[in-house]
Scaffold this motif. Structure first.
Motif, PDB file in Angstrom:
ATOM      1  N   UNK A  68     -41.566 -12.979  32.663  1.00  0.00           N
ATOM      2  CA  UNK A  68     -40.535 -14.048  32.424  1.00  0.00           C
ATOM      3  C   UNK A  68     -41.395 -15.225  32.041  1.00  0.00           C
ATOM      4  N   UNK A  69     -41.298 -15.487  30.799  1.00  0.00           N
ATOM      5  CA  UNK A  69     -41.775 -16.670  30.027  1.00  0.00           C
ATOM      6  C   UNK A  69     -41.086 -17.871  30.552  1.00  0.00           C
ATOM      7  N   UNK A  70     -39.721 -17.985  30.359  1.00  0.00           N
ATOM      8  CA  UNK A  70     -39.144 -19.307  30.688  1.00  0.00           C
ATOM      9  C   UNK A  70     -37.742 -18.887  31.305  1.00  0.00           C
ATOM     10  N   UNK A  79     -27.390 -23.774  25.101  1.00  0.00           N
ATOM     11  CA  UNK A  79     -27.315 -23.257  23.602  1.00  0.00           C
ATOM     12  C   UNK A  79     -28.225 -24.156  22.911  1.00  0.00           C
ATOM     13  N   UNK A  80     -27.746 -25.685  22.954  1.00  0.00           N
ATOM     14  CA  UNK A  80     -28.301 -26.635  22.106  1.00  0.00           C
ATOM     15  C   UNK A  80     -29.974 -26.937  22.369  1.00  0.00           C
ATOM     16  N   UNK A  81     -30.300 -26.164  23.528  1.00  0.00           N
ATOM     17  CA  UNK A  81     -31.694 -26.328  23.625  1.00  0.00           C
ATOM     18  C   UNK A  81     -32.701 -25.445  23.095  1.00  0.00           C
ATOM     19  N   UNK A 132     -42.462 -21.286  21.835  1.00  0.00           N
ATOM     20  CA  UNK A 132     -42.902 -22.693  22.608  1.00  0.00           C
ATOM     21  C   UNK A 132     -41.981 -23.091  23.257  1.00  0.00           C
ATOM     22  N   UNK A 133     -42.174 -23.466  24.697  1.00  0.00           N
ATOM     23  CA  UNK A 133     -41.276 -24.265  25.516  1.00  0.00           C
ATOM     24  C   UNK A 133     -41.810 -25.654  25.982  1.00  0.00           C
ATOM     25  N   UNK A 134     -40.833 -26.679  25.866  1.00  0.00           N
ATOM     26  CA  UNK A 134     -41.342 -28.065  26.096  1.00  0.00           C
ATOM     27  C   UNK A 134     -40.183 -28.177  27.117  1.00  0.00           C
ATOM     28  N   UNK A 135     -40.347 -29.678  27.617  1.00  0.00           N
ATOM     29  CA  UNK A 135     -39.217 -30.347  28.736  1.00  0.00           C
ATOM     30  C   UNK A 135     -38.834 -31.484  28.065  1.00  0.00           C
ATOM     31  N   UNK A 138     -36.113 -36.644  30.495  1.00  0.00           N
ATOM     32  CA  UNK A 138     -35.254 -37.474  31.790  1.00  0.00           C
ATOM     33  C   UNK A 138     -35.115 -36.115  32.781  1.00  0.00           C
ATOM     34  N   UNK A 139     -34.539 -34.979  32.500  1.00  0.00           N
ATOM     35  CA  UNK A 139     -34.364 -34.187  33.588  1.00  0.00           C
ATOM     36  C   UNK A 139     -35.020 -32.700  33.439  1.00  0.00           C
ATOM     37  N   UNK A 140     -36.124 -33.040  32.386  1.00  0.00           N
ATOM     38  CA  UNK A 140     -36.972 -31.721  32.627  1.00  0.00           C
ATOM     39  C   UNK A 140     -36.335 -30.490  32.145  1.00  0.00           C
TER      40      UNK A 140
END
Length: 368
Positions: A68-70, A79-81, A132-135, A138-140
């Motif tokens: 489980x990567x993310x 969806x817009x993330x 690739x995953x970023x945050x 403001x709300x991470x």
């Protein structure tokens, strides 16, 4: 006395000015420190093979290659993330694997010419260049960046021979994959991306499918309610247009269960990698708004577009203990498709909460 009052007023004014000028700067600095520290901890503990860091999904005696990567099931990924980019240039195979692909193409042509069977369709697919995953600051909340390259099904079949011997005696797995860095792999070994959906009916039944015996990958194994792979000819309006993962899941719902978008609520829970076979998945949860299990049985009995992909469907009460017992039953424990158990666990967490799910799963494991 007057001096003390004056000093106090001056100190208050300076304090307000300092807070106004530097509050945002200090917050930004603290956020950067937290992110850097979290990244450092993640990089130090990410060792799927050593048992001391992040591992692939397991539940008691059930062990899977699903990493489980993310996503943890608790909070859906908006969806817009999710940002999907299709890169120029098709995947290029190394010479040794290109020869294997040529063998596959020649064998399919021979079988068709001899009238032995229908050839395997060389469908247009996507290979995964990177995830690739970023945050968000403001709300991470997660921001997922998925980069794809065009490829085809014969290339996928050639690259799936990860343990076949190369001329020098090594294998593709040993030559190009690092077990300590499972997220780092060449695109030509990652020619599969799919949506897997856990479907729950309005009367709280989890739909579980069994893959047909004629499918090329994982025949006869129990699997997610819906499994649909990205296809360039179906999921992109034009060769360069990036596909939409929610649209992929909806296509699977329509083709495999004859369900339309207005009949369910769809949420993206996680991105998961089958590290054994190098297959990526977006894991979804779908809740039917009004349709019961009996009504869904009746709907599918009247025909579905891709019936050949499934040989059976089961309906299990969507309670943690019932699902866990189903996953761990002796006759099924080793008959699951690699990504399905993690999907069902994440769906349970999404609905019932992590603490409740883990307590119930632990109780089932203790009683084995």
């Amino acid at each position: 006395m007057d001096i003390d009052i004056g000093n106090g007023i001056l100190g208050a004014i300076l304090g307000v000015v300092f807070a106004t000028l530097f509050q945002q700067w200090t917050q930004d600095l603290w956020f950067k420190v937290r992110r850097r520290a979290a990244g450092r901890v993640r990089s130090l503990t990410y060792r799927p093979g050593d048992g001391g860091g992040w591992g692939t999904f397991s539940l008691g005696p059930l062990h899977t290659p699903a990493l489980i990567v993310e996503g943890d099931g608790d909070r859906p990924i908006a969806p817009d993330s999710v940002h999907v980019q299709v890169l120029d240039g098709e995947v290029e195979l190394p010479a040794e694997l290109a020869a294997w692909r040529a063998e596959i193409e020649a064998e399919e042509a021979r079988a068709e010419a001899a009238g032995e069977r229908r050839p395997v369709w060389n469908g247009e697919r996507y290979a995964v260049e990177s995830v690739d995953v970023t945050r968000t600051p403001l709300d991470e909340a997660p921001e997922v960046h998925l980069r794809l390259r065009p490829t085809d099904y014969y290339t996928f079949l050639a690259a799936q021979q990860l343990d076949r011997r190369l001329p020098d005696g090594s294998t593709p797995r040993r030559r190009w994959l690092d077990p300590d860095a499972p997220l780092t792999a060449p695109a030509f070994l990652q020619c599969s991306f799919a949506a897997n959906v856990a479907v729950v009916t309005a009367d709280d039944l989890l739909v579980i499918s069994r893959r047909g015996d004629r499918v090329r990958m994982a025949p006869g194994l129990w699997n997610s309610s819906v499994n649909e792979g990205l296809a360039r000819n179906l999921d992109a309006s034009g060769r360069r247009h990036a596909p939409d993962l929610h649209a992929l899941a909806r296509r699977g719902m329509r083709e495999e269960l004859s369900l339309e978008p207005h009949e369910y609520r769809l949420e993206l829970l996680a991105f998961v990698l089958d590290v054994e076979h190098r297959m990526w998945s977006a894991h979804f949860y779908a809740r039917l708004t009004d349709m019961t299990g009996e009504q869904l049985r009746a709907r599918t009995s009247r025909g579905v577009a891709d019936r050949w992909e499934h040989s059976a469907m089961e309906y299990v009460p969507f309670r943690t203990a019932d699902v866990a017992r189903h996953l761990l039953s002796p006759e099924r424990r080793h008959r699951w498709a690699p990504l399905a158990p993690a999907l069902f666990h994440l769906a349970l967490v999404h609905v019932h909460g992590r603490a409740s799910v883990e307590r119930a799963e632990a109780a089932v494991v203790r009683r084995l």
